[in-house]
Design an enzyme around this catalytic site. Structure first.
Site: not given
Ligand code: DGJ
Length: 741
Positions: A71, A446, A479, A481, A483, A529, A551
């Site tokens: 083409d 937090r 895991k 995290d 936050n 997470c 969560d």
């Molecule tokens: C936020 C996470 O999303 C939860 O699953 C848990 O691990 C808490 N933190 C723990 O502080």
């Protein structure tokens, strides 16, 4: 495909031969036509083409359904502009436009030179093609600033990865004010709509759709990380008629876990372009002579079978090309996580009791969540002090880990490496390690502050404590995290001009730590997470095996959360726990089987307080976990069909997963609330092999009495299946297995 009237075996062979020869005729290829100066990237069902135009700039030519090899794709020409107000650089589509020469649309690159010059015009210099990779070197018309544009292509899906490397060959320091990975240009048009994902904590993955009108739409995070609010993914559909299975869809995902921005523009000439990369807000990156900045990769793909196929392409691509275990990631083990059961109140006997119960129902990985370290009694203290809390675990973690192993499970541990509580030994010793502006407040969220991972000492500390944990304990899984988002993102240890590099260096160091840890501890798996789904993107997924989408574990809310998630990401990384009822967030009560079926659409885990379970709960769980293990590969790595979406307050929701070899399928059906005695709508399956005979087996719930035990793929897809669901918050699931007869 010709009609096939002979035996199934003959038909199957013929199909195989045809598919194999089509693939052989249509392998992935990157080519350059020296006559027209057009580059073509052909792979799977997609052609992506652009060329060197008369002004030596790179100009998009075509992006869409795969074209025939012969083409014609003519050489691109600059558009001279339609008026003195619409200059040529603005009206001529550009693969990677620098801000200069009169560009008014979103630039891919903007720089400031030390003499005050901020004009940059990039021209083609050279290129190289190696296997499935193309690199094009561009250079400014006057200054020694070079940009390498990189293209890679995934032969299986046609997904193209684009990034840029900006190199300072001048003799002085210059500043990059804005840098994108790529601009994607779509065919000119007025009937496009955009899908994107929005959210917040405990309410992630809302799919939005809006018309692309003249102007710009900005999706972004200014938070230092990916964010819950927008996700770096987009899909653009043409026309009104597209759905899960039909219509053209152009989609993309940016592989970056720091602040990012994707700008979708429709300009005054109806040109549509999508530019994505580092967020230019509060951004500046200084390049010393001979230094370079490499942008993240922005992936783009095209489907002409609707948004459903677009998602499946992304899922396949993530599994085969992005994840750390690609091309063959292991199925996610069935985990138990202690968070919702105990929160911070973890103790050795408490965790051991939960572990025993978890093992009894078939859990494969026991994960101890927050609360095991430092002076961590609640979220006010302890982050940063990664030693085992002796009150809770007098003999360290070994007795618990040994117990978990003796029960036949592996052991996982929660960490939040990038954070510190002001009430911690680490912060008392190193208050200068956090993001901050000298003399200004340090806003807590937090009760914690963000460690500045851009600092080498902080990066080394984080790596070494994690390495230490993994070297001295038999931990199979972290895991990881995260936050909170950033505030006061200062980096006082470097000069004011260097400080804004924190947006790049922090995230690159995060990736570096993850990469180094994985190299040193190859057996360890990691979950990303961030208070739920705040850090899910193709950047972090290169280093993490799974993600925590939200969560919010309410199984009804999860239907919508999971539905939205799968537009961009594979169910193979989507962790989904069965938790307690009534649920802590909405106070909604649901049956245990409803909760299981909701979670079984992703990577199943258990987060309930098993100490509250009665014998019947254990036996129901045991049965459903065994059933899940039987369909796990299909759900996690197969093809997902969103048959009925739970969005827009739909009373029903149905998903189906089909294994890659199409020998097995799993069907999940959910009813929110029966109304006026209407029966559950008939379900029409998709993606089965029409010729194969499939046996239906209930996993939970029942089909209508007249449902056959076996029938062809055509039957299940065309005649459909009636599911007996009545009442509120009801669910059913079925397995379909292909048999020889
Ligand atoms: C936020 C996470 O999303 C939860 O699953 C848990 O691990 C808490 N933190 C723990 O502080």
């Amino acid at each position: 495909m010709p009609k096939c009237n002979r035996s199934h075996l003959f038909c199957a062979l013929l199909t195989l031969i045809l598919v194999a020869s089509a693939t052989a005729q249509n392998p992935a290829a990157i080519s350059f036509n020296t006559q027209t100066k057009v580059f073509r990237i052909d792979a799977a069902n997609q052609t992506y083409a652009f060329g060197i135009n008369d002004k030596n700039a790179l100009q998009p030519v075509y992006w869409g359904q795969r074209l025939g090899a012969t083409d014609p794709l003519a050489a691109p020409h600059t558009n001279d502009g339609v008026a003195s107000f619409d200059s040529s650089p603005t009206t001529t589509p550009n693969e990677y436009a620098a801000w200069g020469g009169g560009l008014f649309v979103e630039p891919a690159l903007k720089v400031s030179f030390p003499d005050g010059n901020r004009d940059l015009v990039l021209k083609y210099v050279s290129h190289s093609i190696r296997d499935n990779e193309l690199t094009i070197t561009m250079k400014d018309i006057e200054r020694d600033l070079a940009v390498d544009l990189r293209y890679s292509v995934d032969p299986a899906t046609g997904i193209v990865g684009r990034s840029a490397v900006i190199v300072n060959h001048t003799k002085s320091v210059l500043t990059i004010d804005q840098a994108a990975a790529a601009t994607w240009n779509l065919p000119r048009g007025t009937d496009y709509s955009l899908r994107y994902l929005t959210g917040r904590w405990a309410g992630e993955w809302n799919l939005q759709k809006q018309a692309i009108l003249p102007g710009s739409i900005v999706l972004e995070s200014r938070r230092g990380s990916t964010g819950h609010q927008n996700n770096p993914w987009f899909a653009i559909e043409r026309g009104d008629h597209g759905d899960e299975d039909s219509g053209e869809v152009w989609f993309g995902a940016l592989a970056w876990s720091g602040s990012w921005r994707i700008t979708i523009e429709r300009d005054q000439l109806q040109q549509i372009r999508v530019t994505g990369g580092y967020n230019s807000f509060d951004f500046a990156y200084r390049l010393q002579p001979e230094q370079k900045l490499e942008t993240p990769v922005f992936y783009g793909g095209y489907s002409h079978h609707g948004i459903g196929e677009a998602s499946r392409m992304l899922h396949r691509f993530e599994l085969a090309s992005i994840l750390p275990q690609a091309p063959k990631p292991k199925a996610r083990p069935l985990i138990y996580n202690s968070w919702e059961a105990t929160e911070f109140a973890v103790t050795e006997p408490g965790q051991e009791a939960l572990a025993e119960k978890a093992a009894s129902i078939g859990v494969e990985r026991f994960v101890m969540d927050d609360g095991w370290f430092g002076q961590r009694k609640d979220d006010h203290a302890g982050l940063g002090d990664w030693y085992v809390n002796k009150e809770k675990f007098p003999n360290g973690l070994k007795p618990l880990i040994d117990k978990v192993h003796a029960l036949g499970m592996d052991f996982g541990l929660w960490v939040e490496p990038e954070m510190v509580n002001p009430d911690s030994d680490l912060y008392r010793k190193h208050p200068d390690w956090v993001l901050n502006f000298t003399g200004r407040p340090r806003s807590e969220a937090r009760n914690q502050l963000v460690l500045n991972l851009a600092r080498k000492d902080v990066r080394d500390y984080v790596f070494s404590f994690l390495d230490d944990i993994l070297s001295h304990n038999q931990v199979a899984f972290l895991k990881w995290d995260y936050n909170r988002n950033w505030s006061e993102p200062g980096w006082p240890a470097v000069s004011p001009e260097e400080q804004k590099a924190v947006y790049v260096t922090y995230t690159k160091n995060l990736y570096g730590i993850l990469q180094e840890l994985r190299a040193k501890h190859p057996g360890v798996e990691i979950e990303s997470c961030s208070g739920g789904g705040g850090r899910v993107d193709l950047g972090i997924l290169r280093y993490t095996d799974e993600v925590w989408p939200s969560d919010n574990t309410d199984p009804f809310d999860r239907l919508r959360i999971q539905d939205g998630f799968t537009y961009a990401y594979t169910p193979g990384v989507m962790m989904a726990w069965v938790t307690d009822s009534p649920h802590w967030l909405n106070n909604r009560s649901t049956s245990l089987s409803y909760r299981f079926l909701s979670s079984m659409q992703g990577s199943l885990g258990i987060g309930a307080n098993l100490n509250k379970w009665v014998a019947e709960d254990f036996s129901t769980s045991k049965t459903l976990i065994a059933a899940y293990k039987d369909i796990r590969e299909t759900v996690q790595h197969g093809s997902l069909y969103r048959l009925v979406s739970p969005r827009e307050n739909s009373e029903v929701s149905v998903t189906e997963s089909v294994s890659i070899d199409r020998h097995q399928a799993a069907l999940f059906a959910f009813l929110h609330s029966s109304q006026m005695g209407y029966p559950f709508p008939r379900v029409f399956m998709k993606g089965l092999d029409p010729q194969q005979i499939y046996r239906i087996t209930p996993i939970s719930g029942v089909a209508a009495k007249d449902t056959p035990a076996t029938a062809s793929g055509t039957y299940w897809m065309s005649h459909g299946i009636d599911v007996e669901l009545r009442g509120d918050l009801q669910a059913a699931a079925f397995k379909f297995e292909a048999s020889a007869n």
